[in-house]
Design a protein around this motif. Structure first.
Motif, PDB file in Angstrom:
ATOM      1  N   UNK A  99      -4.369  13.124   7.804  1.00 52.96           N
ATOM      2  CA  UNK A  99      -4.890  13.128   6.437  1.00 52.96           C
ATOM      3  C   UNK A  99      -4.055  13.993   5.500  1.00 52.96           C
ATOM      4  N   UNK A 100      -3.451  15.053   6.024  1.00 53.46           N
ATOM      5  CA  UNK A 100      -2.660  15.959   5.184  1.00 53.46           C
ATOM      6  C   UNK A 100      -1.262  15.396   5.026  1.00 53.46           C
ATOM      7  N   UNK A 101      -0.995  14.798   3.880  1.00 54.14           N
ATOM      8  CA  UNK A 101       0.251  14.057   3.685  1.00 54.14           C
ATOM      9  C   UNK A 101       1.461  14.952   3.863  1.00 54.14           C
ATOM     10  N   UNK A 102       1.389  16.168   3.358  1.00 51.23           N
ATOM     11  CA  UNK A 102       2.533  17.084   3.419  1.00 51.23           C
ATOM     12  C   UNK A 102       2.928  17.424   4.856  1.00 51.23           C
ATOM     13  N   UNK A 103       2.025  17.238   5.805  1.00 50.73           N
ATOM     14  CA  UNK A 103       2.304  17.551   7.204  1.00 50.73           C
ATOM     15  C   UNK A 103       2.374  16.304   8.083  1.00 50.73           C
ATOM     16  N   UNK A 104       2.174  15.143   7.492  1.00 48.81           N
ATOM     17  CA  UNK A 104       2.052  13.908   8.273  1.00 48.81           C
ATOM     18  C   UNK A 104       3.415  13.304   8.597  1.00 48.81           C
ATOM     19  N   UNK A 105       3.402  12.412   9.572  1.00 50.79           N
ATOM     20  CA  UNK A 105       4.565  11.605   9.931  1.00 50.79           C
ATOM     21  C   UNK A 105       4.285  10.158   9.546  1.00 50.79           C
ATOM     22  N   UNK A 106       5.288   9.491   9.030  1.00 49.33           N
ATOM     23  CA  UNK A 106       5.132   8.096   8.624  1.00 49.33           C
ATOM     24  C   UNK A 106       4.917   7.203   9.844  1.00 49.33           C
ATOM     25  N   UNK A 107       4.065   6.208   9.688  1.00 50.34           N
ATOM     26  CA  UNK A 107       3.793   5.215  10.725  1.00 50.34           C
ATOM     27  C   UNK A 107       4.248   3.854  10.199  1.00 50.34           C
ATOM     28  N   UNK A 108       4.950   3.106  11.026  1.00 48.22           N
ATOM     29  CA  UNK A 108       5.377   1.759  10.619  1.00 48.22           C
ATOM     30  C   UNK A 108       4.154   0.862  10.433  1.00 48.22           C
ATOM     31  N   UNK A 109       4.276  -0.094   9.536  1.00 43.40           N
ATOM     32  CA  UNK A 109       3.169  -1.019   9.317  1.00 43.40           C
ATOM     33  C   UNK A 109       3.651  -2.455   9.293  1.00 43.40           C
ATOM     34  N   UNK A 110       2.729  -3.348   9.525  1.00 44.77           N
ATOM     35  CA  UNK A 110       2.976  -4.779   9.399  1.00 44.77           C
ATOM     36  C   UNK A 110       1.710  -5.403   8.835  1.00 44.77           C
ATOM     37  N   UNK A 111       1.827  -6.650   8.389  1.00 43.57           N
ATOM     38  CA  UNK A 111       0.700  -7.364   7.815  1.00 43.57           C
ATOM     39  C   UNK A 111       0.566  -8.701   8.524  1.00 43.57           C
ATOM     40  N   UNK A 112      -0.561  -8.862   9.211  1.00 42.52           N
ATOM     41  CA  UNK A 112      -0.788 -10.082  10.002  1.00 42.52           C
ATOM     42  C   UNK A 112       0.390 -10.352  10.937  1.00 42.52           C
ATOM     43  N   UNK A 113       0.924  -9.266  11.509  1.00 40.61           N
ATOM     44  CA  UNK A 113       1.978  -9.371  12.501  1.00 40.61           C
ATOM     45  C   UNK A 113       3.382  -9.479  11.952  1.00 40.61           C
ATOM     46  N   UNK A 114       3.544  -9.449  10.626  1.00 35.26           N
ATOM     47  CA  UNK A 114       4.862  -9.577  10.020  1.00 35.26           C
ATOM     48  C   UNK A 114       5.041  -8.510   8.944  1.00 35.26           C
ATOM     49  N   UNK A 115       6.281  -8.327   8.520  1.00 39.37           N
ATOM     50  CA  UNK A 115       6.583  -7.407   7.436  1.00 39.37           C
ATOM     51  C   UNK A 115       7.379  -8.159   6.380  1.00 39.37           C
ATOM     52  N   UNK A 116       6.802  -8.378   5.201  1.00 38.43           N
ATOM     53  CA  UNK A 116       7.501  -9.148   4.159  1.00 38.43           C
ATOM     54  C   UNK A 116       8.689  -8.392   3.612  1.00 38.43           C
TER      55      UNK A 116
END
Length: 203
Positions: A178-195
């Motif tokens: 929740x704390x953005x300043x301490x967080x690590x980015x997570x990869x995302x996809x949408x319905x199994x793909x990334x536009x």
């Protein structure tokens, strides 16, 4: 390599993809605020364009309300629990043409002011695998509250032009806390793909 969280598109209608991590990472040219895999969606009309660009667009800021995506519904992208809401920033004018240059030059000041100055009005949904941030929302449009359980497709808020935004759009990113300043980015996809950049999603 980080894990990937798969989401549903958090909207309906036509949206143009910009700053996609499918084209480059970090997608926004910076790793600050865990934004490496963030993606932007710009609402467009039936022709695939945002508001008409005229002579006035070249020289003056434009009301956000003149853009087809302003106030479009933003939906929950997955089942989860709302953990953060921020809803008190005003929607500012849109900046295209020459006004966008001056706005870009002031970005360092906004970045120095921290996450909320950049994100504008936003909602965080803890989906279990990641926390998903939905940003640049319309002021006073958030209809969920922290602790509320949501499922994909539930109404969250409306698209706005708050924070670091040149025209109404939705910024989506996934992080591991929740704390953005301490967080690590997570990869995302949408319905199994990334536009990719330039694609128009018709959800």
């Amino acid at each position: 390599m980080s894990r990937t969280v798969d989401l549903a598109y958090p909207f309906t209608g036509r949206w143009l993809v910009q700053n996609s991590p499918a084209n480059r990472a970090p997608s926004h040219g910076t790793t600050a605020f865990a934004s490496s895999y963030a993606i932007d969606f710009v609402p467009v009309g039936a022709t695939g364009r945002t508001a008409r660009f005229g002579l006035g667009s070249l020289v003056h800021p434009e009301p956000a309300e003149h853009f087809p995506g302003f106030a479009r519904p933003v939906l929950a992208p997955a089942e989860g629990v709302v953990v953060v809401t921020h809803d008190d920033q005003s929607d500012h004018p849109a900046y295209r043409g020459f006004p966008s240059i001056g706005y870009a030059l002031s970005q360092r000041r906004r970045a120095a002011a921290g996450w909320e100055a950049l994100a504008g009005n936003h909602v965080f949904v803890d989906c279990g695998d990641a926390v998903v941030a939905l940003c640049h929302l319309q002021q006073a449009s958030i209809v969920v509250r922290p602790g509320q359980h949501v499922v994909a497709g539930d109404l969250i808020a409306c698209c706005g032009n708050s924070g670091n935004s040149t025209e109404p759009h939705l910024h989506v990113q996934a992080i591991d806390g929740v704390t953005v300043e301490e967080a690590t980015a997570v990869r995302l996809s949408f319905n199994g793909e990334l536009p990719r950049n330039g694609e128009i999603i018709h959800a």
